[in-house]
Design a protein around this motif. Structure first.
Motif, PDB file in Angstrom:
ATOM      1  N   VAL A   1       1.016  -1.232   0.054  1.00 35.10           N
ATOM      2  CA  VAL A   1      -0.057  -0.027   0.085  1.00 35.10           C
ATOM      3  C   VAL A   1       0.729   1.213   0.149  1.00 35.10           C
ATOM      4  O   VAL A   1       1.976   1.271   0.226  1.00 35.10           O
ATOM      5  N   GLY A   2       0.106   2.277  -0.437  1.00 37.91           N
ATOM      6  CA  GLY A   2       0.948   3.856  -0.175  1.00 37.91           C
ATOM      7  C   GLY A   2       2.033   3.761  -1.481  1.00 37.91           C
ATOM      8  O   GLY A   2       3.057   4.481  -0.931  1.00 37.91           O
ATOM      9  N   VAL A   3       1.956   3.124  -2.303  1.00 39.43           N
ATOM     10  CA  VAL A   3       3.010   3.174  -3.593  1.00 39.43           C
ATOM     11  C   VAL A   3       3.107   4.519  -4.199  1.00 39.43           C
ATOM     12  O   VAL A   3       4.213   4.705  -4.555  1.00 39.43           O
ATOM     13  N   GLY A   4       2.037   5.201  -4.226  1.00 36.25           N
ATOM     14  CA  GLY A   4       2.035   6.497  -4.695  1.00 36.25           C
ATOM     15  C   GLY A   4       1.627   6.566  -6.253  1.00 36.25           C
ATOM     16  O   GLY A   4       1.283   5.765  -6.900  1.00 36.25           O
ATOM     17  N   ASP A   5       1.707   7.761  -6.827  1.00 37.39           N
ATOM     18  CA  ASP A   5       1.232   7.938  -8.222  1.00 37.39           C
ATOM     19  C   ASP A   5       1.855   7.217  -9.142  1.00 37.39           C
ATOM     20  O   ASP A   5       1.387   6.941 -10.300  1.00 37.39           O
ATOM     21  N   ALA A   6       3.222   6.611  -8.960  1.00 38.86           N
ATOM     22  CA  ALA A   6       3.802   6.108 -10.228  1.00 38.86           C
ATOM     23  C   ALA A   6       3.119   4.827 -10.470  1.00 38.86           C
ATOM     24  O   ALA A   6       3.060   4.248 -11.534  1.00 38.86           O
ATOM     25  N   LEU A   7       2.225   4.270  -9.442  1.00 40.51           N
ATOM     26  CA  LEU A   7       1.219   2.984  -9.631  1.00 40.51           C
ATOM     27  C   LEU A   7       0.603   3.286 -10.834  1.00 40.51           C
ATOM     28  O   LEU A   7      -0.104   2.398 -11.590  1.00 40.51           O
ATOM     29  N   LYS A   8      -0.060   4.544 -10.796  1.00 40.02           N
ATOM     30  CA  LYS A   8      -1.168   4.709 -11.941  1.00 40.02           C
ATOM     31  C   LYS A   8      -0.676   4.346 -13.414  1.00 40.02           C
ATOM     32  O   LYS A   8      -1.430   4.353 -14.337  1.00 40.02           O
ATOM     33  N   ALA A   9       0.767   4.593 -13.656  1.00 34.85           N
ATOM     34  CA  ALA A   9       1.181   4.234 -15.018  1.00 34.85           C
ATOM     35  C   ALA A   9       1.052   2.854 -15.367  1.00 34.85           C
ATOM     36  O   ALA A   9       1.199   2.522 -16.491  1.00 34.85           O
ATOM     37  N   VAL A  10       0.646   1.909 -14.620  1.00 34.87           N
ATOM     38  CA  VAL A  10       0.521   0.528 -14.847  1.00 34.87           C
ATOM     39  C   VAL A  10      -0.685   0.382 -15.454  1.00 34.87           C
ATOM     40  O   VAL A  10      -1.861   0.741 -15.005  1.00 34.87           O
ATOM     41  N   GLU A  11      -0.852  -0.251 -16.618  1.00 37.57           N
ATOM     42  CA  GLU A  11      -2.035  -0.463 -17.471  1.00 37.57           C
ATOM     43  C   GLU A  11      -2.633  -1.856 -17.251  1.00 37.57           C
ATOM     44  O   GLU A  11      -1.977  -2.812 -16.731  1.00 37.57           O
ATOM     45  N   ARG A  12      -4.107  -2.070 -17.481  1.00 41.43           N
ATOM     46  CA  ARG A  12      -4.754  -3.051 -17.249  1.00 41.43           C
ATOM     47  C   ARG A  12      -4.034  -4.394 -18.000  1.00 41.43           C
ATOM     48  O   ARG A  12      -3.777  -4.098 -19.151  1.00 41.43           O
ATOM     49  N   GLY A  13      -3.984  -5.371 -17.207  1.00 40.31           N
ATOM     50  CA  GLY A  13      -3.186  -6.702 -18.137  1.00 40.31           C
ATOM     51  C   GLY A  13      -1.858  -6.743 -17.992  1.00 40.31           C
ATOM     52  O   GLY A  13      -1.354  -7.738 -18.417  1.00 40.31           O
ATOM     53  N   ALA A  14      -1.059  -5.600 -17.857  1.00 41.58           N
ATOM     54  CA  ALA A  14       0.361  -5.700 -17.705  1.00 41.58           C
ATOM     55  C   ALA A  14       0.662  -6.810 -16.167  1.00 41.58           C
ATOM     56  O   ALA A  14      -0.059  -6.850 -15.447  1.00 41.58           O
ATOM     57  N   ARG A  15       1.806  -7.303 -16.672  1.00 42.43           N
ATOM     58  CA  ARG A  15       2.161  -8.255 -15.503  1.00 42.43           C
ATOM     59  C   ARG A  15       2.744  -7.600 -14.388  1.00 42.43           C
ATOM     60  O   ARG A  15       3.751  -6.850 -14.844  1.00 42.43           O
ATOM     61  N   VAL A  16       2.624  -7.848 -13.283  1.00 42.43           N
ATOM     62  CA  VAL A  16       2.834  -6.983 -12.023  1.00 42.43           C
ATOM     63  C   VAL A  16       3.139  -8.174 -10.906  1.00 42.43           C
ATOM     64  O   VAL A  16       2.552  -9.196 -10.622  1.00 42.43           O
ATOM     65  N   GLY A  17       4.416  -7.837 -10.308  1.00 40.00           N
ATOM     66  CA  GLY A  17       4.661  -8.864  -9.127  1.00 40.00           C
ATOM     67  C   GLY A  17       4.476  -7.895  -7.805  1.00 40.00           C
ATOM     68  O   GLY A  17       4.762  -6.697  -7.733  1.00 40.00           O
ATOM     69  N   VAL A  18       3.934  -8.663  -6.829  1.00 37.95           N
ATOM     70  CA  VAL A  18       3.784  -7.831  -5.420  1.00 37.95           C
ATOM     71  C   VAL A  18       4.424  -8.418  -4.505  1.00 37.95           C
ATOM     72  O   VAL A  18       4.231  -9.755  -4.046  1.00 37.95           O
ATOM     73  N   ASN A  19       5.232  -7.833  -3.896  1.00 37.03           N
ATOM     74  CA  ASN A  19       6.218  -8.560  -2.713  1.00 37.03           C
ATOM     75  C   ASN A  19       6.036  -7.719  -1.359  1.00 37.03           C
ATOM     76  O   ASN A  19       6.583  -6.763  -1.248  1.00 37.03           O
ATOM     77  N   ALA A  20       5.105  -8.615  -0.775  1.00 37.49           N
ATOM     78  CA  ALA A  20       4.539  -8.008   0.721  1.00 37.49           C
ATOM     79  C   ALA A  20       6.036  -7.756   1.621  1.00 37.49           C
ATOM     80  O   ALA A  20       5.975  -6.756   2.533  1.00 37.49           O
TER      81      ALA A  20
END
Length: 543
Positions: A202-221
């Protein structure tokens, strides 16, 4: 491959296609009205009634599919809808001629802004109010209720922010991971995700908004990192398999068990790899059926849970009515926990008989745990009731077995009496949610703050008393699911940690191979700390 930093919630990692959630309802979207204030008041009352019905239905589903964290949050939502201050604000806005939609928005807007300006746990409550605002506005517009999200398999959900209602639906849908632009690890949405073992940042910031739907994303909690377009060989973006058995680096076995409220949840815990049940909340049997089940029905439920763990232990807490869990149909004046059971001896004896019968029928080992203990005499009284229950069953020729007895440590009184309690029971169970609240004098919906020095010292005293008496200690509170605090608990001497079923795999991965001497050093330094910031710094360093 690009990495974005945020605040990790829970442990584990996941990779999948990104799916953006639509933002919350921020505006009333209603112009002037020619309806009278009385007509708008009727519209508000109807919308509130629909929202209450929605919350209750969702709370019942959440209790079964998501767990206690979600159920508690939704119960708090309903309470707020009838808060006199909220009602007064709505009434003032309606009297000014506002339509019901704008009245709701005006009633909540100042609070939302004030909470966010305060920061910390208080700021996280703004999302709770956004959730309520969205529900009321949808009801006023006649829009259908939000159902489960239509998500592809293994989706990583991205959102501007996440309110608790959405978190409940996402956790129930089994999403792979979550990342948000704004948010805090102490918010109710984050607590729900962590309790279900959903890796989130959480709290990644506005840079996360650049990710487009369907793009592959990894989340490391664990690392608090979101990876855009991770490489197939990037191990940090993939969740490793949980070990069947957890051992410290020295070879010392550690148990990871589950908190459940039904035999069905016990089955889920077994599927997730739990070693047993560390806390079976027996009062949920009554809360879900609008009354206490009879002896036969209780016996069936307890035995079914025991059968899920033929080689493990199932710790069943006796009824813990009161507070946020009133007994259906009761007037709410009965004392909390074991004192409430002793105040209703017939009901208490019936439950003890059911537990003794289940102990003889079920495959696993049964421990009966007494909640909210504040006096040694309570343990003595339960022993007397247990003697009477076994005598009754023996006289009736009913197969039974006397189970082991344990006690919850969740009050300052229990901490003070820990040596005496430990000498009279087979195990102690730490209820860190209530313990931190009572030690710090905070309300139930406040930040549990287990990282406060006073709470750490209380836990240490209880664990030391148990060690001196030679009895094991399990932790059943939310603190056990926090990866940093879990290591501290192990360092203090806790050998069993019980969490929500979906959080079991991540906790097993975190504790497997833990360095016990390093964890003990961490615990010693945390116990000697004077401020929460010192404890937090130590937790961030880790063992």
């Amino acid at each position: 491959m690009t990495d974005l930093d945020g605040v990790g919630v829970g442990t584990g990692a996941a990779t999948g296609p990104a799916v953006w959630l639509a933002g919350p309802d921020e505006t009333p979207d209603a112009g002037p009205t020619d309806r009278s204030p009385d007509a708008e008041r009727d519209r508000f009352e109807s919308a509130r009634a629909r929202t209450v019905e929605e919350l209750r239905e969702e709370r019942d589903r959440a209790a079964e599919a998501v767990g206690k964290a979600a159920e508690d949050v939704l119960a708090t939502h309903e309470t707020f809808l009838f808060d006199p201050a909220f009602e007064e604000r709505v009434e003032d806005a309606l009297a000014d001629g506002d339509p019901a939609e704008r009245a709701v928005a005006r009633a909540l807007e100042d609070w939302i802004e004030a909470f966010e300006e305060t920061g910390g746990k208080t700021a996280a409550r703004a999302d709770d109010l956004r959730d309520l605002r969205g529900r009321l506005l949808r009801a006023l517009r006649g829009e259908p209720r939000r159902s489960g999200e239509d998500l592809p398999a293994d989706a990583v959900v991205l959102a501007e922010r996440l309110d608790p209602g959405r978190a409940v639906r996402l956790a129930a849908a089994g999403v792979a991971g979550v990342a948000t632009v704004a948010g805090s690890r102490t918010g109710h949405a984050a607590i729900i995700l962590r309790s279900r073992g959903v890796p989130a940042v959480v709290g990644v910031g506005d840079a996360l908004k650049a990710v487009e739907r369907g793009a592959r994303v990894g989340v490391n909690a664990a690392a608090g990192r979101v990876t855009l377009d991770p490489r197939p060989d990037d191990a940090s973006a993939t969740e490793a398999a949980a070990p069947d058995a957890v051992r410290a680096a020295s070879g010392t076995p550690l148990a990871v068990t589950a908190n459940v409220g039904s035999a069905r949840e016990a089955a889920t815990a077994r599927e997730r790899g739990a070693d047993g049940v560390g806390l079976f909340r027996s009062e949920f049997l009554a809360l879900r059926s609008d009354g206490v089940p009879d002896e036969d029905a209780q016996t069936e439920a307890y035995a079914a849970a025991l059968d899920r763990f033929p080689d493990g232990e199932v710790a069943i807490r006796t009824f813990d009515f009161g507070g946020d869990k009133p007994l259906p149909g009761a007037d709410g004046t009965a004392p909390r926990g074991v004192a409430g059971s002793l105040a209703a001896p017939d009901r208490h004896r019936e439950q003890l008989r059911a537990l003794c019968r289940a102990a003889a029928r079920g495959a696993g080992d049964l421990t009966v745990v007494l909640p909210h203990v504040t006096r040694v005499e309570e343990v003595t009284a339960v022993r007397d009731h247990l003697d009477a229950a076994t005598d009754e069953l023996k006289a009736a020729g009913v197969p039974h077995e006397r189970p082991a007895l344990g006690a919850m440590v969740e009050t300052p009184a229990a901490v003070e009496l820990a040596p005496e309690l430990a000498s009279r029971v087979a195990s102690l169970s730490l209820g860190t949610n209530d313990l931190s609240r009572h030690v710090l004098g905070t309300t139930r919906d406040a930040d549990p703050s287990v990282a406060q020095p006073a709470v750490v010292r209380a836990i240490d005293r209880a664990v030391t008393a148990a060690a001196d008496a030679g009895v094991p200690v399990r932790c059943c509170g939310e603190a056990a699911a926090d990866p940093e605090f879990a290591a501290l608990l192990v360092g203090l001497g806790v050998t069993e940690l019980s969490v929500a079923p979906d959080a079991v795999p991540a906790l097993k991965r975190r504790l497997d191979g833990v360095d016990l001497p390093a964890a003990a050093t961490l615990a010693e330094r945390a116990t000697a700390a004077s401020t929460k910031s010192e404890v937090d710094s130590l937790l961030n360093e880790g063992p």
